[in-house]
Design a protein around this motif. Structure first.
Motif, PDB file in Angstrom:
ATOM      1  N   LEU A  20       0.878  -1.133  -0.110  1.00 17.48           N
ATOM      2  CA  LEU A  20      -0.012  -0.188   0.237  1.00 17.48           C
ATOM      3  C   LEU A  20       0.380   0.763   0.201  1.00 17.48           C
ATOM      4  O   LEU A  20       1.946   1.640   1.033  1.00 17.48           O
ATOM      5  N   LEU A  21       1.068   2.137  -0.953  1.00 17.43           N
ATOM      6  CA  LEU A  21       1.942   3.274  -0.812  1.00 17.43           C
ATOM      7  C   LEU A  21       0.807   4.300  -1.525  1.00 17.43           C
ATOM      8  O   LEU A  21      -0.335   4.291  -2.533  1.00 17.43           O
ATOM      9  N   SER A  22       0.857   5.466  -0.441  1.00 16.67           N
ATOM     10  CA  SER A  22       0.419   7.182  -0.683  1.00 16.67           C
ATOM     11  C   SER A  22       1.174   7.679  -1.012  1.00 16.67           C
ATOM     12  O   SER A  22       1.793   7.734  -0.268  1.00 16.67           O
ATOM     13  N   ARG A  23       0.515   9.527  -1.755  1.00 16.02           N
ATOM     14  CA  ARG A  23       1.338   9.254  -2.062  1.00 16.02           C
ATOM     15  C   ARG A  23       0.574  11.222  -1.151  1.00 16.02           C
ATOM     16  O   ARG A  23      -0.325  11.374  -0.910  1.00 16.02           O
ATOM     17  N   VAL A  24       1.420  11.982  -0.807  1.00 11.04           N
ATOM     18  CA  VAL A  24       0.494  13.053   0.486  1.00 11.04           C
ATOM     19  C   VAL A  24       0.528  14.498  -0.505  1.00 11.04           C
ATOM     20  O   VAL A  24       2.013  14.759  -1.019  1.00 11.04           O
ATOM     21  N   ARG A  25       0.209  15.120  -1.092  1.00 10.15           N
ATOM     22  CA  ARG A  25       0.048  15.995  -1.982  1.00 10.15           C
ATOM     23  C   ARG A  25       0.392  17.202  -1.405  1.00 10.15           C
ATOM     24  O   ARG A  25      -0.474  18.069  -0.674  1.00 10.15           O
ATOM     25  N   LEU A  26       2.122  17.703  -1.540  1.00 13.13           N
ATOM     26  CA  LEU A  26       2.054  18.994  -0.957  1.00 13.13           C
ATOM     27  C   LEU A  26       2.442  19.977  -2.523  1.00 13.13           C
ATOM     28  O   LEU A  26       2.510  20.460  -3.695  1.00 13.13           O
ATOM     29  N   PRO A  27       2.281  21.352  -2.282  1.00 11.47           N
ATOM     30  CA  PRO A  27       2.115  22.385  -2.759  1.00 11.47           C
ATOM     31  C   PRO A  27       3.270  22.085  -3.503  1.00 11.47           C
ATOM     32  O   PRO A  27       2.686  23.050  -4.867  1.00 11.47           O
ATOM     33  N   SER A  28       4.398  22.482  -3.383  1.00 12.43           N
ATOM     34  CA  SER A  28       5.647  22.259  -3.682  1.00 12.43           C
ATOM     35  C   SER A  28       5.884  21.456  -4.680  1.00 12.43           C
ATOM     36  O   SER A  28       5.737  19.975  -3.670  1.00 12.43           O
ATOM     37  N   GLY A  29       6.553  20.767  -5.850  1.00 13.95           N
ATOM     38  CA  GLY A  29       7.058  20.498  -6.367  1.00 13.95           C
ATOM     39  C   GLY A  29       8.019  19.513  -6.371  1.00 13.95           C
ATOM     40  O   GLY A  29       8.717  18.316  -7.155  1.00 13.95           O
ATOM     41  N   GLN A  30       8.847  20.597  -5.424  1.00 13.31           N
ATOM     42  CA  GLN A  30      10.605  20.150  -5.260  1.00 13.31           C
ATOM     43  C   GLN A  30      10.567  19.220  -3.950  1.00 13.31           C
ATOM     44  O   GLN A  30      11.554  18.834  -3.857  1.00 13.31           O
ATOM     45  N   VAL A  31       9.067  18.448  -3.207  1.00 11.13           N
ATOM     46  CA  VAL A  31       9.204  18.137  -1.834  1.00 11.13           C
ATOM     47  C   VAL A  31       8.263  17.328  -2.692  1.00 11.13           C
ATOM     48  O   VAL A  31       7.567  17.792  -2.324  1.00 11.13           O
ATOM     49  N   LYS A  32       8.756  15.432  -2.180  1.00 11.05           N
ATOM     50  CA  LYS A  32       7.190  15.175  -2.078  1.00 11.05           C
ATOM     51  C   LYS A  32       7.233  13.804  -0.823  1.00 11.05           C
ATOM     52  O   LYS A  32       8.503  14.314  -0.412  1.00 11.05           O
ATOM     53  N   LEU A  33       6.077  13.749  -0.433  1.00  7.85           N
ATOM     54  CA  LEU A  33       6.171  13.287   0.923  1.00  7.85           C
ATOM     55  C   LEU A  33       5.305  11.602   0.841  1.00  7.85           C
ATOM     56  O   LEU A  33       4.221  11.635   0.061  1.00  7.85           O
ATOM     57  N   PHE A  34       5.684  10.522   0.580  1.00  5.18           N
ATOM     58  CA  PHE A  34       4.987   9.369  -0.092  1.00  5.18           C
ATOM     59  C   PHE A  34       5.116   8.284   1.666  1.00  5.18           C
ATOM     60  O   PHE A  34       5.922   7.903   2.174  1.00  5.18           O
ATOM     61  N   ASN A  35       3.581   7.006   2.025  1.00  5.43           N
ATOM     62  CA  ASN A  35       3.698   6.037   2.895  1.00  5.43           C
ATOM     63  C   ASN A  35       3.827   5.495   2.105  1.00  5.43           C
ATOM     64  O   ASN A  35       3.062   5.155   1.475  1.00  5.43           O
ATOM     65  N   PHE A  36       3.941   3.833   2.834  1.00  7.57           N
ATOM     66  CA  PHE A  36       4.266   2.795   2.723  1.00  7.57           C
ATOM     67  C   PHE A  36       4.085   1.632   3.509  1.00  7.57           C
ATOM     68  O   PHE A  36       4.180   2.458   4.512  1.00  7.57           O
ATOM     69  N   ARG A  37       2.938   1.642   3.326  1.00  6.95           N
ATOM     70  CA  ARG A  37       3.132  -0.100   4.457  1.00  6.95           C
ATOM     71  C   ARG A  37       2.504  -1.235   3.689  1.00  6.95           C
ATOM     72  O   ARG A  37       2.149  -1.534   2.605  1.00  6.95           O
ATOM     73  N   ALA A  38       3.222  -2.258   3.945  1.00  4.77           N
ATOM     74  CA  ALA A  38       3.476  -3.557   3.658  1.00  4.77           C
ATOM     75  C   ALA A  38       3.612  -4.693   4.217  1.00  4.77           C
ATOM     76  O   ALA A  38       4.557  -4.679   5.285  1.00  4.77           O
ATOM     77  N   LYS A  39       2.959  -6.390   4.099  1.00  9.67           N
ATOM     78  CA  LYS A  39       3.190  -7.283   4.826  1.00  9.67           C
ATOM     79  C   LYS A  39       5.455  -7.513   4.880  1.00  9.67           C
ATOM     80  O   LYS A  39       5.312  -7.863   4.155  1.00  9.67           O
TER      81      LYS A  39
END
Length: 306
Positions: A20-39
């Motif tokens: 399970l991978l999700s991206r948190v959408r931030l205003p700046s394209g220069q900084v990204k945040l992804f959250n990951f979960r798996a067995k």
């Protein structure tokens, strides 16, 4: 193998299915945040096929494991068996070869972590505008505790859900705090990270005047800091020291105080008052007004006899 995190999701080779991978959408394209979960058992299944890679961006890997877990991490030519748990981070500088493999298998355990990704040019520009000269060498770090970066990332994860015209101001402040942490703790710099010790009276007044004059607009940290003739990074830190509030908190309070004044002194419809203080949706205005004042704008107006 070079991995580029500039796309919507990290390369699938680094995030094996099923996960399970999700991206948190931030205003700046220069900084990204992804959250990951798996067995853990799923990652174990693909462990031997996971390649060594070189990220094109600087990557902070934040661990959210509920119990300590063992991994074999190869980072910039060094290999170490890590025992890591919630609150730890690993810092992967751009172009540093890295690989992570689980050293244990447990079908009942889950992996949970985040990637906070920075474009190298973004950090370099931020450093330069704050008097940090090149070369700017980032230090690969194996897993180690960093509660502050975890707190910042948790706030960034929830920030896009804030229904407020100043939400971007809040996110910009958090991103600057994360950048400052990285420059202080994970980089060797030619000049120390420093700046003015405090806002002058003129700088503080210029910033407050700008906020008050533009309270109906979408205020951003860049424009407010420019009014004070400071970089975003230094302004956010010094403004809180001077006022006791972050720029986001101060803007929100100023909007609500202006709204209270209009509610007391005029018979303008609440919808128009909301727009005058920067809220395009009445529901957002009412929710923020109630959070700050303890009552809704209707009740406040009635209490003043209007």
């Amino acid at each position: 193998m070079t991995f580029d995190y500039s796309s919507e999701t990290p390369p699938r080779e680094f995030v094996p299915p099923p996960s399970l991978l999700s991206r948190v959408r931030l205003p700046s394209g220069q900084v990204k945040l992804f959250n990951f979960r798996a067995k853990l058992s799923n990652l174990w299944q693909y462990a031997d096929a996971m390649p060594q890679h070189r990220p094109k961006q600087h990557v902070v890997c934040l661990h959210h494991f509920d119990r300590p877990m063992k991994f074999d991490r190869n980072l910039d030519g060094r290999t170490r068996r890590e025992t890591t748990a919630n609150g730890d981070i690993a810092f992967l500088p751009a172009d540093a070869p890295t690989m992570l493999r689980p050293a244990m298998n447990d079908p009942n355990r889950f992996l949970s972590y985040s990637y906070l990704v920075f474009e190298p040019s973004y950090l370099a520009e931020l450093a330069l505008t704050n008097g940090i000269g090149r070369p700017l060498d980032f230090i690969p770090r194996f897993a180690r505790p960093d509660p502050l970066l975890h707190e910042i990332t948790a706030a960034l994860t929830s920030a896009p859900r804030i229904k407020d015209p100043a939400a971007n101001l809040f996110i910009e402040t958090l991103v600057n705090a994360a950048c400052a942490r990285i420059l202080r703790n994970y980089a060797e710099v030619r000049y120390p990270l420093s700046g003015p010790p405090r806002l002058t009276d003129d700088q503080l007044r210029a910033a407050i005047d700008y906020i008050q004059d533009n309270i109906g607009e979408s205020l951003e940290l860049r424009s407010i800091s420019r009014a004070a003739s400071l970089s975003e990074f230094h302004f956010a830190r010094l403004f809180k020291a001077a006022t006791g509030a972050t720029p986001f908190q101060f803007v929100t309070r100023t909007r609500i105080e202006r709204a209270k004044e209009l509610l007391r002194k005029t018979r303008l419809p609440i919808l128009e008052i909301a727009e005058r203080v920067g809220y395009r949706k009445p529901s957002h205005f009412s929710a923020r007004f109630r959070a700050v004042s303890g009552c809704g704008p209707d009740a406040y107006r009635k209490s003043t006899g209007r």
